[in-house]
Design a protein around this motif. Structure first.
Motif, PDB file in Angstrom:
ATOM      1  N   UNK A 141       0.836  -1.208   0.000  1.00  0.00           N
ATOM      2  CA  UNK A 141       0.000   0.000   0.000  1.00  0.00           C
ATOM      3  C   UNK A 141       0.868   1.254   0.000  1.00  0.00           C
ATOM      4  N   UNK A 142       1.916   1.242   0.810  1.00  0.00           N
ATOM      5  CA  UNK A 142       2.814   2.386   0.848  1.00  0.00           C
ATOM      6  C   UNK A 142       3.471   2.627  -0.491  1.00  0.00           C
ATOM      7  N   UNK A 143       3.918   1.560  -1.144  1.00  0.00           N
ATOM      8  CA  UNK A 143       4.577   1.713  -2.452  1.00  0.00           C
ATOM      9  C   UNK A 143       3.594   2.139  -3.536  1.00  0.00           C
ATOM     10  N   UNK A 144       2.359   1.602  -3.474  1.00  0.00           N
ATOM     11  CA  UNK A 144       1.341   1.994  -4.459  1.00  0.00           C
ATOM     12  C   UNK A 144       1.033   3.486  -4.349  1.00  0.00           C
ATOM     13  N   UNK A 145       0.897   3.978  -3.131  1.00  0.00           N
ATOM     14  CA  UNK A 145       0.595   5.400  -2.935  1.00  0.00           C
ATOM     15  C   UNK A 145       1.775   6.254  -3.395  1.00  0.00           C
ATOM     16  N   UNK A 146       2.986   5.836  -3.092  1.00  0.00           N
ATOM     17  CA  UNK A 146       4.177   6.539  -3.598  1.00  0.00           C
ATOM     18  C   UNK A 146       4.136   6.642  -5.124  1.00  0.00           C
ATOM     19  N   UNK A 147       3.871   5.509  -5.774  1.00  0.00           N
ATOM     20  CA  UNK A 147       3.903   5.463  -7.236  1.00  0.00           C
ATOM     21  C   UNK A 147       2.803   6.318  -7.847  1.00  0.00           C
ATOM     22  N   UNK A 148       1.609   6.260  -7.269  1.00  0.00           N
ATOM     23  CA  UNK A 148       0.507   7.090  -7.769  1.00  0.00           C
ATOM     24  C   UNK A 148       0.882   8.559  -7.767  1.00  0.00           C
ATOM     25  N   UNK A 149       1.451   9.000  -6.649  1.00  0.00           N
ATOM     26  CA  UNK A 149       1.810  10.418  -6.486  1.00  0.00           C
ATOM     27  C   UNK A 149       2.907  10.801  -7.464  1.00  0.00           C
ATOM     28  N   UNK A 150       3.949   9.971  -7.557  1.00  0.00           N
ATOM     29  CA  UNK A 150       5.074  10.293  -8.451  1.00  0.00           C
ATOM     30  C   UNK A 150       4.655  10.279  -9.919  1.00  0.00           C
ATOM     31  N   UNK A 151       3.953   9.222 -10.354  1.00  0.00           N
ATOM     32  CA  UNK A 151       3.598   9.105 -11.771  1.00  0.00           C
ATOM     33  C   UNK A 151       2.604  10.171 -12.198  1.00  0.00           C
ATOM     34  N   UNK A 152       1.735  10.595 -11.277  1.00  0.00           N
ATOM     35  CA  UNK A 152       0.811  11.683 -11.604  1.00  0.00           C
ATOM     36  C   UNK A 152       1.564  12.987 -11.759  1.00  0.00           C
ATOM     37  N   UNK A 153       2.563  13.191 -10.931  1.00  0.00           N
ATOM     38  CA  UNK A 153       3.340  14.436 -10.965  1.00  0.00           C
ATOM     39  C   UNK A 153       4.294  14.490 -12.157  1.00  0.00           C
ATOM     40  N   UNK A 154       4.982  13.378 -12.448  1.00  0.00           N
ATOM     41  CA  UNK A 154       6.041  13.404 -13.459  1.00  0.00           C
ATOM     42  C   UNK A 154       5.580  12.974 -14.840  1.00  0.00           C
ATOM     43  N   UNK A 155       4.531  12.152 -14.921  1.00  0.00           N
ATOM     44  CA  UNK A 155       4.106  11.612 -16.218  1.00  0.00           C
ATOM     45  C   UNK A 155       2.657  11.935 -16.563  1.00  0.00           C
ATOM     46  N   UNK A 156       1.965  12.572 -15.618  1.00  0.00           N
ATOM     47  CA  UNK A 156       0.558  12.873 -15.859  1.00  0.00           C
ATOM     48  C   UNK A 156      -0.315  11.637 -15.837  1.00  0.00           C
ATOM     49  N   UNK A 157       0.185  10.544 -15.258  1.00  0.00           N
ATOM     50  CA  UNK A 157      -0.582   9.293 -15.192  1.00  0.00           C
ATOM     51  C   UNK A 157      -1.645   9.408 -14.108  1.00  0.00           C
ATOM     52  N   UNK A 158      -2.867   9.008 -14.427  1.00  0.00           N
ATOM     53  CA  UNK A 158      -3.945   9.086 -13.442  1.00  0.00           C
ATOM     54  C   UNK A 158      -3.771   8.012 -12.376  1.00  0.00           C
ATOM     55  N   UNK A 159      -4.357   8.245 -11.212  1.00  0.00           N
ATOM     56  CA  UNK A 159      -4.348   7.235 -10.145  1.00  0.00           C
ATOM     57  C   UNK A 159      -5.061   5.973 -10.619  1.00  0.00           C
ATOM     58  N   UNK A 160      -6.095   6.154 -11.424  1.00  0.00           N
ATOM     59  CA  UNK A 160      -6.836   5.011 -11.954  1.00  0.00           C
ATOM     60  C   UNK A 160      -5.931   4.117 -12.798  1.00  0.00           C
ATOM     61  N   UNK A 161      -5.099   4.741 -13.653  1.00  0.00           N
ATOM     62  CA  UNK A 161      -4.196   3.968 -14.507  1.00  0.00           C
ATOM     63  C   UNK A 161      -3.139   3.247 -13.681  1.00  0.00           C
ATOM     64  N   UNK A 162      -2.639   3.900 -12.631  1.00  0.00           N
ATOM     65  CA  UNK A 162      -1.625   3.270 -11.774  1.00  0.00           C
ATOM     66  C   UNK A 162      -2.213   2.056 -11.058  1.00  0.00           C
ATOM     67  N   UNK A 163      -3.433   2.204 -10.530  1.00  0.00           N
ATOM     68  CA  UNK A 163      -4.092   1.079  -9.856  1.00  0.00           C
ATOM     69  C   UNK A 163      -4.340  -0.058 -10.843  1.00  0.00           C
TER      70      UNK A 163
END
Length: 555
Positions: free
Chosen positions: A441-463
């Motif tokens: 869970x900690x890593x998923x939340x980290x990745x969501x935040x980073x990918x949204x900030x740096x790549x414009x990836x939505x949280x939905x796409x990361x999940x």
């Protein structure tokens, strides 16, 4: 008065049932034809426990042990069953506290504080009583109470961690679960009755015990206990750090934040990590002849920032470190292997051009000047832009990538020239003594935040891609973790309070009809436990900066 009847659809079957029939009763006929029992159910798209009753026409979608949600409900319920048995066998007056710490293989590691001799005889008695409760199929009951009433209840039971947790809870109601006369709070849904909890075993381990459970992909087979001693040691070290800070649970963290002690916690947390990185640099220097520091770890473990910080510590010793991402040795995208779904599998070892990596590293080891590749993730091709490298006596390569510990990639290099490091974000914080925070869970939340900030990836796409990422980690990273010379835990005790402010807005963007909505809802409920903290006081070299931004490194 005529009883109301409702239409229920399960797969291709459609039947009528009286109002008030439990979902568990409705699914009995369905389960009789299945290999695995239904654990929870989606009723018209809403997740429900099986004791809930029919109130409208609905379509039911069963959730089994092979589903992530069902697997978590099983493990959660197993903790309740274990606690009930421990208190029964030892006597309530002899048990001060039972604490769920972290995972060991497919099981959970617990310690018992009190007047209890934790030996084979005690565990045998606890296990026998647990099996007796399973045979009796005792219902796991749920009731809703006010937050104030819950706090009073936890205080009476001596559950200080839970009482402190709900001191900062905004929700006005709390769900309390009970198994016979034993009451507790759990973060998430439970199974209908104890009859579902057939597969488990108990083992003494270190100063506590392991409750062994099946793996999600084979839920009726109990695997042997496979501890990871190096990981366990790192988790214990991180726990000692938490105790030094006086922050073991989310309630402790919230109390620290509310009393203005957060800046101190941040600085001490970062200093503890820096001290650990410094000691790793000492080990590398003391070994001598090391030319390749190989760093591997799962997604969002902070490999890049760690490699830069380790490089600084190596430079303090007079070495000339060169941080290099092994991603630069990817094969061109057209040559990337594909997975079982026909998608590019960027995480398999064959996605790395091992022959090229071997050639370049061997040439460097032989003192030759080498032009290093740079992978262009936009074009999907390797490029050469005049970046030459030659290793002198004091030069050392700091290589980071998911395959850093796999000898298939670096077999050509002499063993004495390599120093292997495994890094992961092993969350040391628990919600309370009986509810752990999964590392994933900690890593998923980290990745969501980073990918949204740096790549414009939505949280939905990361999940949506997370299960695929996890499969890749299970194949390519975790099997090699115990081969590392040292391990480093990149989780910071305070990070979820910071990530909350970044993660919540992007999780709220996920529409209710999306397949990823249930996971988003679960994560939002989880983040609601935390008092949020702004990121201004986080040092610029912090691993957390890799995810929230403003790092002093090129990450």
């Amino acid at each position: 008065m005529e009883q109301k009847m409702y239409q229920v659809i399960i797969g291709d079957s459609k039947k009528s049932y009286p109002e008030g029939t439990s979902y568990g009763e409705i699914l009995k006929e369905y389960d009789a034809k299945q290999e695995l029992p239904t654990i929870l159910v989606f009723a018209n798209g809403r997740l429900r426990e099986l004791h809930k009753t029919l109130k409208e026409d609905c379509r039911l979608e069963p959730v089994s042990l092979t589903d992530s949600i069902g697997n978590k409900a099983y493990k959660r319920s197993m903790t309740l069953l274990l606690l009930k048995a421990v208190y029964h066998v030892a006597g309530h007056e002899n048990v001060e506290k039972v604490v769920l710490h972290y995972t060991i293989g497919s099981g959970y590691y617990y310690t018992i504080k009190g007047n209890v001799t934790l030996d084979e005889a005690f565990l045998s008695e606890v296990k026998a009583y647990m099996k007796e409760l399973v045979e009796q199929k005792i219902p796991i009951m749920k009731r809703s109470v006010s937050t104030n009433e819950a706090r009073e209840l936890f205080a009476r039971h001596g559950m200080e961690d839970k009482e402190r947790l709900f001191r900062y809870r905004r929700s006005s109601r709390v769900n309390i679960y009970s198994l016979a006369d034993f009451e507790d709070y759990y973060y998430g849904f439970m199974v209908w009755h104890t009859g579902y909890l057939k597969y488990f075993d108990l083992y003494p381990y270190d100063e506590g015990l392991v409750l062994q459970m099946p793996k999600r992909d084979n839920p009726t087979v109990l695997p042997p206990l496979e501890p990871s001693p190096k990981i366990f040691k790192v988790q214990q070290e991180s726990e000692r750090w938490s105790q030094r800070l006086g922050v073991d649970t989310v309630g402790d963290l919230n109390e620290c934040i509310s009393k203005g002690g957060m800046k101190k916690v941040m600085l001490i947390s970062e200093a503890l990590q820096e001290e650990r990185i410094s000691k790793i640099a000492d080990q590398i220097v003391e070994r001598g002849h090391v030319k390749f520091v190989m760093i591997a770890g799962p997604s969002s473990s902070g490999k890049t920032t760690f490699s830069h910080r380790l490089s600084i510590q190596l430079a303090v010793h007079g070495l000339k470190p060169h941080p290099i991402a092994m991603d630069n040795f990817y094969v061109n995208r057209v040559d990337t292997p594909k997975d079982e779904n026909g998608e590019f599998d960027f995480e398999c070892v064959e996605a790395i051009d091992i022959a090229l990596f071997s050639q370049k590293m061997t040439a460097l080891l032989n003192g030759e000047q080498v032009e290093m590749p740079r992978y262009n993730f936009v074009t999907g091709k390797r490029e050469y832009k005049g970046e030459f490298l030659k290793l002198g006596e004091d030069d050392i390569l700091v290589l980071e990538g998911i395959h850093g510990l796999n000898d298939k990639v670096s077999h050509m290099l002499p063993k004495e020239s390599k120093f292997k490091i495994y890094i992961s974000a092993l969350t040391q914080l628990n919600v309370d003594e009986h509810n752990r925070i999964p590392t994933t869970d900690g890593r998923l939340i980290r990745r969501m935040v980073r990918d949204n900030r740096t790549r414009g990836t939505s949280a939905q796409a990361t999940i949506a891609m997370w299960n695929s990422v996890r499969r890749g980690e299970n194949r390519n990273i975790f099997p090699f973790q115990e081969e590392a010379d040292v391990m480093f835990n990149s989780a910071l005790i305070y990070e979820l309070a910071v990530l909350k402010l970044y993660a919540e807005p992007i999780l709220f963007q996920i529409p209710e009809d999306a397949p990823e909505y249930m996971e988003a809802k679960r994560l939002l409920k989880f983040l609601d436990y935390f008092v949020g903290v702004p990121s201004e006081d986080i040092p610029q070299n912090s691993i957390l900066r890799e995810f929230v931004g403003n790092s002093c490194f090129d990450v």
